[in-house]
Design an enzyme around this catalytic site. Sequence first.
Site, mmCIF file in Angstrom:
data_model
loop_
_atom_site.group_PDB
_atom_site.id
_atom_site.type_symbol
_atom_site.label_atom_id
_atom_site.label_comp_id
_atom_site.label_asym_id
_atom_site.label_seq_id
_atom_site.Cartn_x
_atom_site.Cartn_y
_atom_site.Cartn_z
ATOM 1 N N GLY A 48 1.365 0.410 2.754
ATOM 2 C CA GLY A 48 0.271 -0.231 3.470
ATOM 3 C C GLY A 48 -0.230 0.648 4.601
ATOM 4 O O GLY A 48 -1.016 1.576 4.395
ATOM 5 N N GLY A 49 0.254 0.387 5.804
ATOM 6 C CA GLY A 49 -0.231 1.051 7.022
ATOM 7 C C GLY A 49 -0.394 2.561 6.923
ATOM 8 O O GLY A 49 -1.443 3.106 7.297
ATOM 9 N N GLU A 101 1.876 -11.427 1.187
ATOM 10 C CA GLU A 101 0.797 -12.011 2.002
ATOM 11 C C GLU A 101 -0.004 -13.031 1.182
ATOM 12 O O GLU A 101 -0.483 -14.023 1.729
ATOM 13 C CB GLU A 101 -0.102 -10.884 2.558
ATOM 14 C CG GLU A 101 0.641 -10.120 3.657
ATOM 15 C CD GLU A 101 0.259 -8.658 3.814
ATOM 16 O OE1 GLU A 101 -0.769 -8.229 3.283
ATOM 17 O OE2 GLU A 101 1.031 -7.924 4.489
ATOM 18 N N ASN A 105 -1.900 0.510 -0.610
ATOM 19 C CA ASN A 105 -2.450 -0.845 -0.500
ATOM 20 C C ASN A 105 -3.230 -0.922 0.809
ATOM 21 O O ASN A 105 -2.640 -1.055 1.876
ATOM 22 C CB ASN A 105 -1.289 -1.862 -0.519
ATOM 23 C CG ASN A 105 -1.772 -3.283 -0.314
ATOM 24 O OD1 ASN A 105 -2.971 -3.555 -0.368
ATOM 25 N ND2 ASN A 105 -0.832 -4.193 -0.090
ATOM 26 N N TRP A 106 -4.540 -0.836 0.684
ATOM 27 C CA TRP A 106 -5.371 -0.789 1.901
ATOM 28 C C TRP A 106 -5.525 -2.161 2.556
ATOM 29 O O TRP A 106 -6.045 -2.253 3.667
ATOM 30 C CB TRP A 106 -6.751 -0.218 1.556
ATOM 31 C CG TRP A 106 -6.756 1.268 1.321
ATOM 32 C CD1 TRP A 106 -5.741 2.148 1.592
ATOM 33 C CD2 TRP A 106 -7.834 2.049 0.784
ATOM 34 N NE1 TRP A 106 -6.130 3.431 1.252
ATOM 35 C CE2 TRP A 106 -7.410 3.391 0.751
ATOM 36 C CE3 TRP A 106 -9.121 1.745 0.323
ATOM 37 C CZ2 TRP A 106 -8.225 4.429 0.285
ATOM 38 C CZ3 TRP A 106 -9.927 2.764 -0.143
ATOM 39 C CH2 TRP A 106 -9.481 4.090 -0.162
ATOM 40 N N LYS A 107 -5.146 -3.215 1.853
ATOM 41 C CA LYS A 107 -5.302 -4.582 2.386
ATOM 42 C C LYS A 107 -6.749 -4.799 2.856
ATOM 43 O O LYS A 107 -7.664 -4.206 2.281
ATOM 44 C CB LYS A 107 -4.268 -4.837 3.496
ATOM 45 C CG LYS A 107 -2.845 -4.512 3.019
ATOM 46 C CD LYS A 107 -1.768 -5.006 3.935
ATOM 47 C CE LYS A 107 -0.407 -4.601 3.380
ATOM 48 N NZ LYS A 107 0.700 -5.112 4.178
ATOM 49 N N GLU A 137 9.472 -5.524 -1.877
ATOM 50 C CA GLU A 137 8.967 -5.422 -0.517
ATOM 51 C C GLU A 137 9.630 -6.486 0.348
ATOM 52 O O GLU A 137 9.176 -7.642 0.366
ATOM 53 C CB GLU A 137 7.451 -5.642 -0.502
ATOM 54 C CG GLU A 137 6.681 -4.597 -1.275
ATOM 55 C CD GLU A 137 5.247 -4.470 -0.754
ATOM 56 O OE1 GLU A 137 4.865 -3.365 -0.381
ATOM 57 O OE2 GLU A 137 4.548 -5.494 -0.689
ATOM 58 N N GLY A 185 4.832 -3.952 7.575
ATOM 59 C CA GLY A 185 3.976 -3.844 8.750
ATOM 60 C C GLY A 185 4.727 -3.977 10.062
ATOM 61 O O GLY A 185 4.119 -4.123 11.121
ATOM 62 N N HIS A 222 1.680 -10.345 -3.975
ATOM 63 C CA HIS A 222 2.065 -9.716 -2.707
ATOM 64 C C HIS A 222 2.506 -10.818 -1.744
ATOM 65 O O HIS A 222 1.955 -11.927 -1.765
ATOM 66 C CB HIS A 222 0.872 -8.940 -2.135
ATOM 67 C CG HIS A 222 1.241 -8.111 -0.944
ATOM 68 N ND1 HIS A 222 1.420 -8.666 0.301
ATOM 69 C CD2 HIS A 222 1.516 -6.796 -0.822
ATOM 70 C CE1 HIS A 222 1.783 -7.704 1.143
ATOM 71 N NE2 HIS A 222 1.846 -6.563 0.482
ATOM 72 N N SER A 226 6.874 -0.537 5.404
ATOM 73 C CA SER A 226 6.913 0.523 6.419
ATOM 74 C C SER A 226 7.317 1.893 5.859
ATOM 75 O O SER A 226 8.026 2.642 6.526
ATOM 76 C CB SER A 226 7.818 0.114 7.581
ATOM 77 O OG SER A 226 7.304 -1.048 8.217
HETATM 78 P P1 PGA Z 1 3.382 -1.532 5.131
HETATM 79 O O1 PGA Z 1 2.843 -2.524 3.974
HETATM 80 O O2 PGA Z 1 3.566 -0.177 4.477
HETATM 81 O O3 PGA Z 1 2.283 -1.540 6.158
HETATM 82 O O4 PGA Z 1 4.650 -2.093 5.627
HETATM 83 C C1 PGA Z 1 3.365 -2.478 2.677
HETATM 84 C C2 PGA Z 1 2.750 -3.552 1.827
HETATM 85 O O5 PGA Z 1 2.613 -4.685 2.302
HETATM 86 O O6 PGA Z 1 2.373 -3.322 0.649
#
Ligand code: PGA
Length: 257
Positions: free
Chosen positions: A234-235, A95, A9-11, A170, A176, A93, A213
């Site tokens: 994500g990250g 967010e 997930n590149w956001k 999640e 993050g 998600h 994470s």
């Molecule tokens: P993260 O994000 O790996 O940076 O914690 C995961 C996500 O929100 O899909």
Amino acid sequence: MPTPLLIANWKMNLLPDQAQHLLKSVTAESVDLPVVFASPFPYLPLLSPLIKDKAHIFLGAQDLSAYKVGAYTGEVSGQMLRALGVKFVLVGHSERREYHREQAELLAQKIIRAWENELTPVLCVGENLQIREQGTHLAYIREQIAEVLAFISKLSVEQASQSPLVLAYEPIWAIGTGRTASPEMVQEVHSHIRQALRELWRGSMPSILYGGSVKPENATDLFAMQDVDGALVGGASLQIESMQALIQKFVKAFAKS
Ligand code: PGA
């Protein structure tokens, strides 16, 4: 058996040339299990030529509109995603839930739009720190799933039980933050989700991914858990080296299953 799945997930990160370079680099070696790149919308047409000969690499989107077509400024429809070669789409998600106030009925509509366009929706659920500390996370997560599925059946979707669905757990406090849930914590929630799905979902058993994470250092222990079918990352998906390492660990963990 649910299909193992790894989703990046590149956001809202990367510029176009960086996205192309990253995708090319991490898919240079072929894989036998599905790996999905959930890219920002504008890059989808740039990325699809890069994966057209790669049987197990798929494009994903991070969201889609709850509406089919028309005067919805700024929205991107399921039909558009399908036309661009997208196969998976994240729905709900944390967010999106937090910054865009997305709730169960809207998420149900988005899932239906995804199915209408042959996209696999990845429904994201997870508790915040306060709920985790109160110890009510299992009931909370079950309710998050039950509400969305209840709206889906209320909207009386014929195809629901034949349509693909993926779940992603999640915990918000682990996204993050560098704070990962321990493999045992993840297993507890995943087996609870599995049980809830057995009771609430009539289709074939969805894959249940963990996100929050995930990085090369903790991936193997998480993948070893019985009810973990893969990860939503994500990250660590934004760096060539860590994404390559994650793909290797994913393939190693699930190759025989
Ligand atoms: P993260 O994000 O790996 O940076 O914690 C995961 C996500 O929100 O899909």
